[in-house]
Scaffold this active site. Structure first.
Site, PDB file in Angstrom:
ATOM      1  N   PHE A 127       0.859  -1.194   0.000  1.00 44.18           N
ATOM      2  CA  PHE A 127       0.000   0.000   0.000  1.00 44.18           C
ATOM      3  C   PHE A 127       0.889   1.236   0.000  1.00 44.18           C
ATOM      4  CE2 PHE A 127      -2.433   3.467   1.902  1.00 44.18           C
ATOM      5  CZ  PHE A 127      -3.547   3.455   1.081  1.00 44.18           C
ATOM      6  N   ASP A 213       9.310   2.803   1.356  1.00 44.04           N
ATOM      7  CA  ASP A 213       8.139   3.507   1.880  1.00 44.04           C
ATOM      8  C   ASP A 213       8.015   3.146   3.359  1.00 44.04           C
ATOM      9  OD1 ASP A 213       5.648   4.290   2.722  1.00 44.04           O
ATOM     10  OD2 ASP A 213       4.554   3.479   1.004  1.00 44.04           O
ATOM     11  N   LYS A 242       3.029  10.028   8.665  1.00 46.14           N
ATOM     12  CA  LYS A 242       2.390   9.525   9.892  1.00 46.14           C
ATOM     13  C   LYS A 242       3.057  10.013  11.184  1.00 46.14           C
ATOM     14  CE  LYS A 242       0.157   5.444   7.852  1.00 46.14           C
ATOM     15  NZ  LYS A 242      -1.255   5.518   8.145  1.00 46.14           N
TER      16      LYS A 242
HETATM   17  N1  PLP Z   1       2.432   4.259   2.519  1.00 50.46           N
HETATM   18  C1  PLP Z   1       2.139   3.425   3.519  1.00 50.46           C
HETATM   19  C2  PLP Z   1       3.053   2.275   3.794  1.00 50.46           C
HETATM   20  C3  PLP Z   1       0.979   3.616   4.295  1.00 50.46           C
HETATM   21  O1  PLP Z   1       0.691   2.752   5.276  1.00 50.46           O
HETATM   22  C4  PLP Z   1       0.147   4.717   4.005  1.00 50.46           C
HETATM   23  C5  PLP Z   1      -1.085   4.933   4.780  1.00 50.46           C
HETATM   24  O2  PLP Z   1      -1.592   4.083   5.461  1.00 50.46           O
HETATM   25  C6  PLP Z   1       0.501   5.569   2.945  1.00 50.46           C
HETATM   26  C7  PLP Z   1       1.648   5.322   2.226  1.00 50.46           C
HETATM   27  C8  PLP Z   1      -0.353   6.742   2.588  1.00 50.46           C
HETATM   28  O3  PLP Z   1      -0.199   7.754   3.548  1.00 50.46           O
HETATM   29  P1  PLP Z   1      -1.249   8.957   3.611  1.00 50.46           P
HETATM   30  O4  PLP Z   1      -2.559   8.377   4.015  1.00 50.46           O
HETATM   31  O5  PLP Z   1      -0.664   9.882   4.641  1.00 50.46           O
HETATM   32  O6  PLP Z   1      -1.283   9.576   2.264  1.00 50.46           O
END
Ligand code: PLP
Length: 333
Positions: A127, A213, A242
């Site tokens: 994700f 990521d 986050k």
């Molecule tokens: N990347 C990862 C691994 C995530 O867990 C998330 C959100 O849960 C995101 C990207 C996306 O982040 P945002 O919701 O702040 O755009």
């Protein structure tokens, strides 16, 4: 009838206040918060030091724009680079935007290598966000459903399978591998200890960028400030969000070496990105990590939770697997 769009389906509870691990709803009922805002409020709700920095900065200056130098931005960038062994930072407002910056860096890297149709390898079940590029990078059809045509320049390979990546070694169009060190939304999927090191070696051999990521696995969740530090390696690009702001919206795309020179004036930007308030708060987050030895606590609490889950659920036929890395924890049953 609600005037909110229907893209969320919230539980019927509204929280009015929070303190540490505890939330109180509008009727006064208390809840232990094990979700921490989906890995955001890593230092607990309303940490006094964070609250103090919000008050202090909001009384001085909230926003000017990136047309000017921004107080605290340079200091935050320097501290993050030092902690992550990276060279440069772009500040965004969210995880998806940090990943967007990473994808744009990979595109510019491709231009430099005269690759016209650059492809990024990402993992199945990953994700990476909800913008068009990041949902295309994401490895689940659930997130992508209804949004075609997707960006086609992502190939999704099995996670924790080194051969699935290695088989693309001869493909001249690959420019990067983009992975979560631990897959969060997929259900805390922890790869084999050496997986990331092997991916890094393949990237080096093929002159591909390694983009990690760490939007969810970063900022202390796993017992190291960044999950890849369990592997003793450095990626080319590192995405955070986050927990970096403990509740205020800030994301960051960090880059090292050749990847750090890709974004030049006019190639990327954000109105709110890295404003004085969020940078000040993120600096306080880093202070609290140091002053309160947060990482030690994550390891201690993570071990405790894992021990207790195993002890109490051992032999319980419904529990199939317990997966814990620091305070990223998940059970399958
Ligand atoms: N990347 C990862 C691994 C995530 O867990 C998330 C959100 O849960 C995101 C990207 C996306 O982040 P945002 O919701 O702040 O755009």
């Amino acid at each position: 009838m609600s005037n909110l769009m229907s893209n969320y389906s919230p539980l019927d509870v509204t929280f009015a206040s929070g303190s540490g691990c505890w939330l109180t709803d509008t009727s006064g009922k208390k809840y232990f918060d094990a979700l921490s805002g989906v890995g955001v409020v890593n230092l607990g709700h309303c940490h006094p030091k964070i609250t103090e920095s919000i008050i202090e900065q909001s009384q001085k200056l909230l926003h000017t724009s990136n047309w000017y130098l921004i107080e605290h931005q340079e200091e935050l960038a320097a501290r993050l680079c030092n902690l992550a062994d990276m060279d440069k930072v772009f500040f965004s407002n969210s995880g998806a935007e940090a990943n967007e910056a990473a994808i744009k860096i990979a595109r510019l890297f491709a231009r430099q290598k005269a690759i016209d149709l650059p492809v990024i390898l990402t993992a199945k079940e990953s994700f990476h966000g909800r913008t068009m590029a990041t949902l295309s990078a994401t490895g689940t059809s659930k997130v992508q459903a209804g949004f075609s045509p997707l960006m086609s320049e992502f190939i999704h390979v099995d996670f924790d399978d080194i051969e699935a990546i290695e088989q693309y070694s001869d493909n001249r169009n690959i420019v990067a591998v983009m992975l979560e060190p631990i897959q969060g939304e997929a259900g805390v999927i922890i790869p084999k200890q050496n997986y990331l090191n092997e991916v890094k070696a393949i990237c080096e051999k093929n002159d591909w960028l390694l983009i990690l990521d760490e939007v969810q696995s970063g900022m202390g969740r796993t017992g190291k400030l960044f999950a890849h530090q369990h592997n003793g390696l450095t990626p080319d690009v590192l995405c955070l969000a986050k927990g970096l702001g403990n509740g205020v919206p800030i994301g960051a795309c960090l880059a090292k070496g050749r990847a750090s020179d890709m974004l030049i004036a006019g190639t990327h930007g954000s109105t709110f990105g890295g404003n004085p308030l969020v940078c000040k708060v993120a600096l306080s987050v880093l202070d609290v990590f140091e002053e309160e030895a947060i990482l030690n606590n994550v390891i201690e609490m993570g071990n405790y939770i894992e021990d207790q889950l195993k002890k109490n659920l051992e032999g319980c036929s419904e529990v199939i697997q317990i997966r814990v890395k620091g305070l990223m924890a998940r059970m399958n049953y």
